[in-house]
Design an enzyme around this catalytic site. Structure first.
Site, PDB file in Angstrom:
ATOM      1  N   GLU A  80       0.873  -1.178   0.000  1.00 44.24           N
ATOM      2  CA  GLU A  80       0.000   0.000   0.000  1.00 44.24           C
ATOM      3  C   GLU A  80       0.905   1.221   0.000  1.00 44.24           C
ATOM      4  O   GLU A  80       1.370   1.663   1.048  1.00 44.24           O
ATOM      5  CB  GLU A  80      -0.919  -0.020   1.214  1.00 44.24           C
ATOM      6  N   CYS A  87      -2.663   8.665   2.442  1.00 42.67           N
ATOM      7  CA  CYS A  87      -2.360   8.173   1.094  1.00 42.67           C
ATOM      8  C   CYS A  87      -3.536   8.435   0.159  1.00 42.67           C
ATOM      9  O   CYS A  87      -3.368   8.472  -1.061  1.00 42.67           O
ATOM     10  CB  CYS A  87      -2.011   6.685   1.131  1.00 42.67           C
TER      11      CYS A  87
END
Length: 526
Positions: free
Chosen positions: A268, A302
């Site tokens: 990720e 993110c």
């Protein structure tokens, strides 16, 4: 606790068993560590919260041996009973939600609402995992051979290594570990060195569950350490799966090292997320979605919105409304619920923020809302910055990179096809969104020729994700998924089984293997 800490969390630290001096390793029992000492300072006020002794290589080796032994026992426990442990962990999190949410806010710097929301995500994934513990299904297939049955089943992988980032110091760990546990895996968690106390608190809570259920040490393990410990974890053939959350640069090395030993990985990594605002958008919704997604967690998600791609007919109106909205933002102590924006995590983050602003100027960008570092008695830590808005071109070199700060890029487009091309024309592929009341525009954005991201939203922002859906991205975001849907399959190994319940052995595809006569005699002789 030291009187230097914010008085609003002193009792919470005590409740979470955080002391002035902490050991950074636990396999489910007493904490230990034999490495060097690090200090956790709050970006909220710059004050020391506590000290932590980190792990060394010998500590790591001990942790792995404990985990290996625990896996042999834990995998034999029925999945619904493993789910019961997760259910109890979820109940404990409900008890400690206020305390843990405050610690997340104070040690990381996100708003208290976001800190509490992060703990709620942990509770939600526990609820999801408990139900899932009774649904770890396989498939049955018809065999081409008479008297045969075929099916697929899933087995635990073994040890799952979790390397998490500072911006979600507890939630991302829980996404991985709750699913890992119900799948029969044990976990080793290396949290960010920037938020180690949040991890120690979580381990303390899970240790209570393990002790109350007389479970072996090694099921849930936490190990605070630097990149050396991270390298040991990534390169260790005993670790079946590495789930890594962090930068694309580091993730590239993690993926390579895990692949070299034929391990599994979930990566990720960076996001460079855009919202397309069409001429058919509800601008009230668009402004709310864009502002929160851009400045929430001070732009340190993110999934934060980095780019606004605005139809040329709405560009000036949207820009002016954004400027007005940014003028109303309150920046300050995240434990004060009246504030919208807290600090960046540390001075290094502030430096990167300032460098990004200079790069924008060097490439010809103009600022609709100027940035800068805040100072004064309410900003003693030096980590508070102004959210800013820059008018740029998508092709700018700085725009092609993830800027982990509250910097929002705005740009124009003419046709939706052009906007989608701009949205996709970055190396990252995590989250995306379109604001429109037009069904055709929405469907085009979600089609094969639309967004190339792992997450694509309509009429909501890019940040935030429900645990029921799979979370993750494409391209330089790394690949792999966490959290909901059928993500549990990443944490298990797949096995195809064929059972012959006849008295003969027919071969697939009608192959003949005749051992009659002389051929059979030769085989018997051998």
């Amino acid at each position: 606790m030291p009187t230097s800490t914010d008085y609003r969390i002193e009792q919470s630290l005590k409740n979470l068993k955080i002391s002035e001096q902490n050991k950074g390793v636990s396999t489910g029992g007493e904490f230990f560590a034999n490495g060097y000492i690090i200090e956790s300072y709050s970006p909220t006020d710059g004050k020391l919260i506590a000290k932590i002794t980190t792990a060394n290589a010998q500590d790591y080796a001990h942790v792995v041996e404990k985990a290996k032994a625990a896996f042999k026992e834990f995998r034999m426990i029925p999945a619904p009973k493993r789910g019961e442990l997760v259910r109890q962990f979820g109940l404990k999190l409900r008890e400690y939600k206020d305390d843990l949410g405050k610690l997340v806010s104070y040690e990381m710097g996100k708003s208290l609402q976001e800190g509490l929301g992060e703990v709620q995500e942990m509770i939600d994934i526990c609820d999801f995992a408990v139900g899932l513990s009774r649904q770890l299904h396989g498939y049955t297939m018809h065999s081409e051979r008479p008297g045969h049955r075929m099916y697929e089943q899933y087995h635990p992988l073994g040890i799952v290594g979790i390397i998490s980032a500072f911006n979600f110091p507890v939630a991302v760990w829980s996404w991985n570990t709750a699913l890992s546990w119900i799948c029969g895996n044990v976990t080793i968690w290396k949290p960010s060195e920037k938020t180690p106390l949040c991890a120690i608190a979580c381990q303390n809570i899970m240790n209570e569950v393990l002790k109350e259920n007389d479970m072996p040490e090694g099921i849930s393990t936490m190990i605070v350490g630097d990149h050396v410990i991270g390298d040991l974890l990534v390169k260790d053939k005993n670790i079946a799966l590495i789930s890594f959350t962090g930068s694309t640069k580091v993730g590239r090395e993690v993926g390579k090292n895990v692949a070299e030993r034929f391990g599994k990985s979930i990566l990720e990594l960076g996001g460079n997320n855009a919202i397309i605002i069409t001429e058919n958008a509800d601008l009230d919704m668009s402004i709310i979605g864009a502002v929160f997604s851009a400045v929430g967690t001070a732009g340190q998600r993110c999934t934060s919105t980095r780019r606004l791609i605005i139809h040329e007919s709405k560009y000036e109106e949207v820009k002016n409304r954004l400027v007005q909205a940014y003028g109303q933002l309150k920046i300050g102590n995240p434990l004060d619920e009246s504030n919208h924006v807290g600090p960046l995590i540390d001075q290094d983050a502030v430096k990167q923020y300032l460098e990004s602003i200079e790069k924008i100027k060097a490439e010809g960008g103009k600022f609709a809302v100027e940035g800068g570092v805040l100072d004064g008695e309410n900003y003693e830590s030096g980590c508070y910055v102004k959210p800013c808005i820059a008018e740029v071109e998508n092709s700018f070199e700085i725009v092609q990179h993830e800027t982990f700060a509250p910097i929002l890029y705005v740009m124009k487009y003419r046709t939706l096809e052009e906007a989608i091309e701009m949205q996709n024309d970055v190396p990252q592929g995590l989250s995306s969104a379109i604001m429109t009341q037009n069904l055709r525009e929405a469907e085009l954005f979600l089609s094969h020729s639309g967004s190339d991201c792992g997450i694509a939203n309509v009429n909501i922002g890019t940040s935030g994700a429900e645990i029921g859906g799979a979370f993750g991205g494409e391209k330089e975001t790394g690949g792999g998924r966490e959290s909901g849907s059928d993500v549990w399959k990443y944490y298990m190994r797949r096995q195809t089984n064929t059972i012959n319940y006849t008295t003969s052995l027919p071969l697939a595809q009608g192959i003949k293997f005749d051992l009659s006569g002389d051929a059979k005699d030769e085989v018997d002789a051998v």
